[in-house]
Structures are given as C-alpha cells and as structure tokens.
Design a protein around this motif. Structure first.
Motif, PDB file in Angstrom:
ATOM      1  N   LEU A  88      -3.667 -60.244 133.201  1.00 47.69           N
ATOM      2  CA  LEU A  88      -3.557 -61.524 132.507  1.00 47.69           C
ATOM      3  C   LEU A  88      -4.215 -62.608 133.361  1.00 47.69           C
ATOM      4  O   LEU A  88      -4.121 -62.565 134.588  1.00 47.69           O
ATOM      5  CB  LEU A  88      -2.059 -61.827 132.412  1.00 47.69           C
ATOM      6  CG  LEU A  88      -1.491 -62.512 131.199  1.00 47.69           C
ATOM      7  CD1 LEU A  88      -1.690 -61.640 129.973  1.00 47.69           C
ATOM      8  CD2 LEU A  88      -0.002 -62.765 131.395  1.00 47.69           C
ATOM      9  N   PRO A  90      -3.995 -65.878 135.175  1.00 43.29           N
ATOM     10  CA  PRO A  90      -2.858 -66.720 135.569  1.00 43.29           C
ATOM     11  C   PRO A  90      -2.880 -68.065 134.840  1.00 43.29           C
ATOM     12  O   PRO A  90      -3.944 -68.669 134.682  1.00 43.29           O
ATOM     13  CB  PRO A  90      -3.075 -66.925 137.070  1.00 43.29           C
ATOM     14  CG  PRO A  90      -3.927 -65.803 137.504  1.00 43.29           C
ATOM     15  CD  PRO A  90      -4.798 -65.457 136.328  1.00 43.29           C
ATOM     16  N   CYS A 117       5.961 -57.124 137.454  1.00 46.40           N
ATOM     17  CA  CYS A 117       4.819 -57.345 136.534  1.00 46.40           C
ATOM     18  C   CYS A 117       3.839 -58.288 137.215  1.00 46.40           C
ATOM     19  O   CYS A 117       3.506 -59.349 136.693  1.00 46.40           O
ATOM     20  CB  CYS A 117       5.221 -57.988 135.205  1.00 46.40           C
ATOM     21  SG  CYS A 117       6.640 -57.294 134.398  1.00 46.40           S
ATOM     22  N   ILE A 123       1.660 -64.532 141.721  1.00 46.24           N
ATOM     23  CA  ILE A 123       2.955 -65.088 142.149  1.00 46.24           C
ATOM     24  C   ILE A 123       3.321 -64.532 143.535  1.00 46.24           C
ATOM     25  O   ILE A 123       3.649 -65.287 144.457  1.00 46.24           O
ATOM     26  CB  ILE A 123       4.064 -64.757 141.122  1.00 46.24           C
ATOM     27  CG1 ILE A 123       3.706 -65.326 139.738  1.00 46.24           C
ATOM     28  CG2 ILE A 123       5.406 -65.287 141.588  1.00 46.24           C
ATOM     29  CD1 ILE A 123       4.727 -65.005 138.651  1.00 46.24           C
ATOM     30  N   PRO A 183       7.212 -61.743 132.641  1.00 48.78           N
ATOM     31  CA  PRO A 183       7.107 -60.477 131.897  1.00 48.78           C
ATOM     32  C   PRO A 183       6.349 -60.670 130.594  1.00 48.78           C
ATOM     33  O   PRO A 183       6.156 -61.806 130.150  1.00 48.78           O
ATOM     34  CB  PRO A 183       8.574 -60.146 131.606  1.00 48.78           C
ATOM     35  CG  PRO A 183       9.240 -61.471 131.514  1.00 48.78           C
ATOM     36  CD  PRO A 183       8.510 -62.387 132.444  1.00 48.78           C
TER      37      PRO A 183
END
Ligand code: GLN
Length: 276
Positions: A88, A90, A117, A123, A183
C-alpha cells in the motif's frame, strides 16, 4: 518545451487527474531528481529520454496506476519509503498513529513494539528511528511486502525484525508492550465506490472482509492475547466503523478500555485499546 508540459497536463486531465500540471512537475522532479523549483521554472534540460518517460507516466496514470508506484517512492513522517505494487502507498492519515504513540511514550522507551501488516514498513521503521531504545518488530503475510519493507529498513538503517506471518499467528502471548496496525479495513461491499487508483493497490492490504471490519476483529482477538498487561493496541479503521468496533471491544474482548481518535476531518479513524 514548456508547451510539452502543458500538452501532457492536458492528457492527464482528460484521464480524470485533477492537479495535472503539478503532477507532471512533481513526477519530473521526483523521477529525475531535479529540485521542484527548478522544474517549475523550467530551469533544466528536457531531454528526449525524459519526454519518453513522461509519455509512459501519462499512459500509466491514465490507467489509474498510483503516482507513487510510478516514481517508486512515497514520503511518510518526513522519510522516503520505496513502494511497488506489492504494498500500500503510505497515507498521511496513518501518521496520526505515529504522532499519538510518540506523544504517549517517553523518548527512551525500551519496550517491545509490533507493527502488524507492515506493508512498506513505514510505521515500524519510523518507530525504530524515533524510539532508538525500543525493540521493534514488523509482520506481514506477503513475502513481497516484507522484501520491500526490508529494503526500506536497510535504506534507513533501521533496526527492525521482520516476520512473515498472518496477523499475529506466530507470536506468543504477552509478547509486546505495544501493537499497532493499519489493517485492511475496507468492505468488499464498498468496492464499487473506490477510485480506480485505489483498486490498483494490493487488495489483500485494502479489504478486510464483506463489511470491512472482519479482519480487524480477528486481529483484535489475537492482539489482546499478545499484548502485555497494561499494554496498548492502536489501529487505524474506517471512518464509519466506530460503533461496530466499540461493540466488539466491549462485548467480545474482556477487560479492555477503548477510545477513539479523530482525524483532521473529524472522523474517528484510530482506535486505542488498553489491556486493563
Ligand atoms: N503499514 C502499511 C501502511 O500503513 C501497510 C498497511 C496495509 O498493508 N494494510 O501504509
């Protein structure tokens, strides 16, 4: 030459991309590593190679490929993260989780943190860089995502242990002081309302079940066992999921305190659960 930019901006606009000229300028700046003011002032040599790349960019953007997949990176909390179609991109709203945690924990926090995840590792790597004394772990079910995350951790010289596993399957009870996750939480039922661009991101990282919060519920069931007493679980969720998540936490999870944080638009987008 300037005219070429306008020509490409026009093509992008026709394909539904709103800030088309600034996208072209940002792409040229990011991809060819030319400072943006120079690009805007057209103070650089616009080579044939660049023009070819720009044509390709317009084509792919028109097909709804996310901007960051075409440049190969995105920024998160001020740092550069490599991305590709296995992770994904960010989002700035996810920085909210990071800000909250950094405000809450002392700068020399020595505990164990898990980013579940992890995707590009954004993160986990941010925590490893900002909380130098913490022990940071990151998990993801996707082999390719873990590859990208490892590349990012090397790039940032961040000390993160990566684990390939589904949710928290491979962790022992009471392993972490803090578990965070962004998630997958979009519902399959919402699929038709999503932009083409979002649908080009990995579906495994986007969709959390029919309604969306099913994955989150499974995650929370496991997380509450894996977090230590008085530990925290912090997660991103959909703007319309507060009632379901609150109901779940209060009725299914035992001994927890839950609260929610609003995003800049006033939606509750982050849940904070304390293992009381
Ligand atoms: N942790 C990553 C992010 O926040 C990926 C999240 C995911 O794959 N659902 O962007």
């Amino acid at each position: 030459m300037k005219k070429n930019f306008l020509k490409y901006a026009e093509i992008l606009k026709k394909n539904g991309i709103k800030k088309s000229l600034s996208e072209i300028q940002r792409f040229v700046s990011d991809y060819f590593d030319i400072p943006l003011p120079k690009v805007i002032a057209f103070d650089f040599d616009f080579s044939e190679k660049m023009e070819k790349k720009l044509q390709e960019f317009c084509l792919k953007r028109g097909e709804g490929i996310p901007f960051s997949y075409l440049t190969g990176f995105a920024y998160f909390y001020g740092r550069k993260f490599f991305v590709d179609e296995s992770v994904l991109v960010p989002r700035p709203e996810t920085e909210h989780i990071v800000e909250f945690v950094l405000k809450k924990l002392p700068w020399d926090f020595k505990g164990r943190i898990l980013d579940c995840c992890t995707g590009s590792g954004n993160i986990a790597i941010t925590f490893a860089k900002e909380l130098k004394n913490a022990e940071v772990f990151a998990s993801d079910i996707s082999k390719n995502a873990v590859k990208v995350a490892k590349r990012n951790s090397l790039y940032h010289n961040a000390d993160v242990s990566f684990i390939l596993c589904d949710k928290l399957d491979c962790f022992k009870p009471r392993s972490f002081d803090l578990i965070v996750a962004n998630p997958p939480y979009i519902g399959f039922l919402e699929k038709d309302f999503l932009e083409k661009e979002v649908l080009n991101e990995p579906h495994i990282a986007l969709f959390g079940g029919e309604k969306g919060y099913e994955f989150l519920e499974d995650f929370l069931r496991q997380a509450i066992l894996c977090v230590k007493e008085k530990g925290l679980i912090i997660f991103e969720m959909g703007y319309n999921q507060i009632d379901d998540v609150r109901f779940f936490a209060n009725n299914v999870l035992e001994n927890v305190k839950i609260r929610f944080l609003k995003d800049l638009n006033g939606y509750f987008r982050v849940g904070v659960i304390e293992n009381a």
